[in-house]
Design an enzyme around this catalytic site. Structure first.
Site, PDB file in Angstrom:
ATOM      1  N   SER A  91       0.842  -1.190   0.000  1.00  0.00           N
ATOM      2  CA  SER A  91       0.000   0.000   0.000  1.00  0.00           C
ATOM      3  C   SER A  91       0.878   1.241   0.000  1.00  0.00           C
ATOM      4  O   SER A  91       1.810   1.329   0.800  1.00  0.00           O
ATOM      5  CB  SER A  91      -0.825   0.000   1.291  1.00  0.00           C
ATOM      6  OG  SER A  91      -2.144   0.294   1.009  1.00  0.00           O
TER       7      SER A  91
ATOM      8  N   HIS B 121       2.661  12.062  -0.615  1.00  0.00           N
ATOM      9  CA  HIS B 121       2.284  13.477  -0.645  1.00  0.00           C
ATOM     10  C   HIS B 121       3.510  14.287  -1.052  1.00  0.00           C
ATOM     11  O   HIS B 121       4.475  14.376  -0.286  1.00  0.00           O
ATOM     12  CB  HIS B 121       1.791  13.938   0.729  1.00  0.00           C
ATOM     13  CG  HIS B 121       0.439  13.408   1.068  1.00  0.00           C
ATOM     14  ND1 HIS B 121      -0.711  13.945   0.529  1.00  0.00           N
ATOM     15  CD2 HIS B 121       0.042  12.388   1.867  1.00  0.00           C
ATOM     16  CE1 HIS B 121      -1.761  13.273   1.004  1.00  0.00           C
ATOM     17  NE2 HIS B 121      -1.334  12.320   1.798  1.00  0.00           N
TER      18      HIS B 121
ATOM     19  N   HIS C  46      -1.583   7.233  -5.102  1.00  0.00           N
ATOM     20  CA  HIS C  46      -1.938   6.112  -4.219  1.00  0.00           C
ATOM     21  C   HIS C  46      -1.910   4.815  -5.028  1.00  0.00           C
ATOM     22  O   HIS C  46      -2.327   4.804  -6.179  1.00  0.00           O
ATOM     23  CB  HIS C  46      -3.348   6.336  -3.659  1.00  0.00           C
ATOM     24  CG  HIS C  46      -3.985   5.107  -3.073  1.00  0.00           C
ATOM     25  ND1 HIS C  46      -5.118   4.527  -3.617  1.00  0.00           N
ATOM     26  CD2 HIS C  46      -3.648   4.346  -2.011  1.00  0.00           C
ATOM     27  CE1 HIS C  46      -5.457   3.477  -2.881  1.00  0.00           C
ATOM     28  NE2 HIS C  46      -4.590   3.334  -1.918  1.00  0.00           N
TER      29      HIS C  46
ATOM     30  N   ASN D 228      -2.316   0.332  -4.425  1.00  0.00           N
ATOM     31  CA  ASN D 228      -2.502  -0.804  -3.523  1.00  0.00           C
ATOM     32  C   ASN D 228      -2.643  -2.061  -4.366  1.00  0.00           C
ATOM     33  O   ASN D 228      -3.336  -2.066  -5.380  1.00  0.00           O
ATOM     34  CB  ASN D 228      -3.770  -0.581  -2.669  1.00  0.00           C
ATOM     35  CG  ASN D 228      -4.114  -1.786  -1.814  1.00  0.00           C
ATOM     36  OD1 ASN D 228      -5.056  -2.504  -2.096  1.00  0.00           O
ATOM     37  ND2 ASN D 228      -3.328  -2.011  -0.788  1.00  0.00           N
TER      38      ASN D 228
ATOM     39  N   ARG E 191      -3.316  -6.290  -3.410  1.00  0.00           N
ATOM     40  CA  ARG E 191      -3.581  -7.128  -2.228  1.00  0.00           C
ATOM     41  C   ARG E 191      -4.126  -8.490  -2.636  1.00  0.00           C
ATOM     42  O   ARG E 191      -4.716  -8.664  -3.711  1.00  0.00           O
ATOM     43  CB  ARG E 191      -4.565  -6.419  -1.296  1.00  0.00           C
ATOM     44  CG  ARG E 191      -5.867  -6.059  -1.940  1.00  0.00           C
ATOM     45  CD  ARG E 191      -6.739  -5.157  -1.054  1.00  0.00           C
ATOM     46  NE  ARG E 191      -7.987  -4.826  -1.745  1.00  0.00           N
ATOM     47  CZ  ARG E 191      -8.126  -3.814  -2.594  1.00  0.00           C
ATOM     48  NH1 ARG E 191      -7.111  -3.011  -2.856  1.00  0.00           N
ATOM     49  NH2 ARG E 191      -9.276  -3.598  -3.203  1.00  0.00           N
TER      50      ARG E 191
ATOM     51  N   HIS F 267      -3.471   7.744 -17.641  1.00  0.00           N
ATOM     52  CA  HIS F 267      -4.463   6.709 -17.965  1.00  0.00           C
ATOM     53  C   HIS F 267      -3.986   5.798 -19.096  1.00  0.00           C
ATOM     54  O   HIS F 267      -4.294   4.599 -19.097  1.00  0.00           O
ATOM     55  CB  HIS F 267      -5.813   7.363 -18.289  1.00  0.00           C
ATOM     56  CG  HIS F 267      -6.628   7.644 -17.066  1.00  0.00           C
ATOM     57  ND1 HIS F 267      -7.510   6.734 -16.535  1.00  0.00           N
ATOM     58  CD2 HIS F 267      -6.659   8.720 -16.233  1.00  0.00           C
ATOM     59  CE1 HIS F 267      -8.073   7.238 -15.442  1.00  0.00           C
ATOM     60  NE2 HIS F 267      -7.575   8.453 -15.237  1.00  0.00           N
TER      61      HIS F 267
ATOM     62  N   HIS G 199     -20.357  13.693   0.019  1.00  0.00           N
ATOM     63  CA  HIS G 199     -20.758  14.936   0.692  1.00  0.00           C
ATOM     64  C   HIS G 199     -20.153  16.170   0.037  1.00  0.00           C
ATOM     65  O   HIS G 199     -20.565  17.293   0.334  1.00  0.00           O
ATOM     66  CB  HIS G 199     -20.454  14.878   2.197  1.00  0.00           C
ATOM     67  CG  HIS G 199     -18.995  14.747   2.535  1.00  0.00           C
ATOM     68  ND1 HIS G 199     -18.357  13.550   2.716  1.00  0.00           N
ATOM     69  CD2 HIS G 199     -18.044  15.686   2.719  1.00  0.00           C
ATOM     70  CE1 HIS G 199     -17.083  13.751   3.008  1.00  0.00           C
ATOM     71  NE2 HIS G 199     -16.864  15.051   3.017  1.00  0.00           N
TER      72      HIS G 199
END
Lengths: 303, 303
Positions: free
Chosen positions: B93, B97, B107, B109, B111, B145, B175
């Protein structure tokens, strides 16, 4: 004796907002609150009042809202109501982030909730005040808790011990194994009973609200002129980081507000202007920061 | 053909961690990664590797873990297993920054998860890479991409469109009604099938992992020398604030990690060194910040 209607309670909370704002503007002595009225698509609205870059307060909000309508689906499930249930909720919510790391963060909330479902009406009150000092001074923590106890004792000697423990449990960050600060009082689901009428519970909420300005003023007066430097500011950013973690991960009000499509800017007004995270930060043994860290636990009798 | 065991997969991920760290140290040119080995009380452990205050990276982590034991109760419920179920989970992971607001946050990851319950074994792979530029440049988004598509196309032409949409949906902040960044690819619950053997799915995970350093290097090379001032840094702090909101409010991995008593410092390594919140902030119309804000939405075909 006649019991307060939702209109009376709403008006009481609205007046409380104005009174607290007047008190905080006097306390700050520089900045004043801006006003942002908003409407809720489903019914009702509120007034967000924000203060920025003051002498004492770097960022703070004193929000009033009175919203109503069909009970959101998520709450129908948790409250086990029919799909016809309607609600009315009003309250005042405050978070103040001071400029100086020597001055504590403070939070207050008083709220009233009413629900009608299938001809029957239920209601309850909730609220509380709690303090998050970046640096904990046991004597000041005692003063803070004494004021809350005095307000509680005016209504019921059982309130303070019960609501103090409730705050310890509520303002806890499990993934950090620490409390958010020195707690205060927290209560929820208080309904009229043989012991306390609705009128008394409303008066208690107002009394909690009226305790806010004097209690914070005392903390500010004792800490605002303390010197600080980058060391204390860096610690302040880390403590604010923990405040962010509690509010976004653990606070039920924030989570349910965001999930039920509440007003994001009002809900997240509680977040600090600047916060920091350091990997595996540990305060130096014997430092003031380590002393504070050691006091971030439940069950301390500050009085 | 023999299929990879959990030991083979674990070793492959461990090597991937080392390879990526070597690549990132070369990319940064100043800081190196510290090493923090930890053990999980219930079984297994990991190695947290952290880089701080580099030329390019202000704070970053490349974490490896391989944990096992009784399936946590919360997962027994969501996976509908017996209370006897045991699991094995391993992965790498990463969150970086960057110092400069002109360079994107990234980011990654990969797994693997395996579970035994009542004599039957199930397994699946998950992973992905996504990019969060503080300032979105459509041409650079396209390059990013294209690289992910090329990696996907080497295994299955259906992967990129499916996993790109999955990333749009996953890295979304309800939100705020905005995406976290320009997305990338995200996949989960990929099990061996007639179409893809376990061996192929493992190779795909490794290929995603090996795409990480070249893909990020390209972004860094194009942006690291761009000038910036306090205006861009202030915007960076706000964008990092949104990153914090997504990770603490919306990210399933973070939430389940904290709830199942995972290693807090490794989970919250993803949080930025400094983040900010302004009440009701709106970028100025026509500004670079407003252009980026307008591109934070699902369904953009960057290629």
């Amino acid at each position: 004796m006649s019991q307060p209607s939702k209109e009376t309670i709403t008006q009481g909370f609205q007046e409380l907002q104005s009174e607290i704002i007047a008190g905080l503007e006097a306390l700050d002595g520089k900045s004043t609150f801006s006003t942002d009225a908003w409407e809720r698509p489903g019914g009702g609205g509120g007034t967000a009042r924000v203060i920025l870059e003051g002498n004492v307060i770097e960022k703070g909000g004193v929000n009033f809202s009175a919203v109503h309508g069909a009970l959101p689906q998520m709450m129908q499930q948790s409250l086990k109501t029919s799909s016809e249930a309607v609600f009315y909720a009003t309250g005042v919510s405050i978070v103040l982030h001071p400029k100086s790391p020597m001055v504590p963060i403070i939070h207050m909330n008083v709220r009233y909730f009413e629900m009608e479902d299938g001809g029957s009406t239920t209601h309850w009150f909730g609220g509380g005040i709690d303090l998050t000092p970046h640096y904990i001074h046991p004597e000041l923590a005692k003063q803070f808790h004494l004021r809350l106890k005095s307000t509680c004792d005016g209504f019921d000697k059982a309130f303070y011990p019960k609501f103090k423990t409730w705050a310890d449990d509520y303002f806890y960050i499990p993934h950090r194994k620490e409390t958010r600060g020195i707690g205060g009082i927290f209560y929820d689901h208080l309904s009229a009973s043989e012991k306390h009428s609705k009128s008394e519970l409303f008066d208690f909420g107002l009394a909690v609200g009226k305790t806010f300005v004097p209690a914070y003023s005392q903390q500010v007066a004792a800490t605002k002129d303390l010197p600080f430097s980058e060391v204390q500011q860096s610690w302040q950013r880390l403590r604010r980081g923990r405040y962010v973690e509690f509010n976004l991960v653990n606070d039920r009000g924030t989570k349910s507000g965001l999930q039920t499509d509440g007003r994001t800017e009002s809900i997240l007004m509680s977040l600090p202007p600047l916060a920091g995270w350091e990997y595996s930060h540990e305060p130096k043994p014997g430092s003031a920061e380590a002393e504070t860290q050691a006091l971030l636990r439940k069950g301390i009798d500050w009085i």
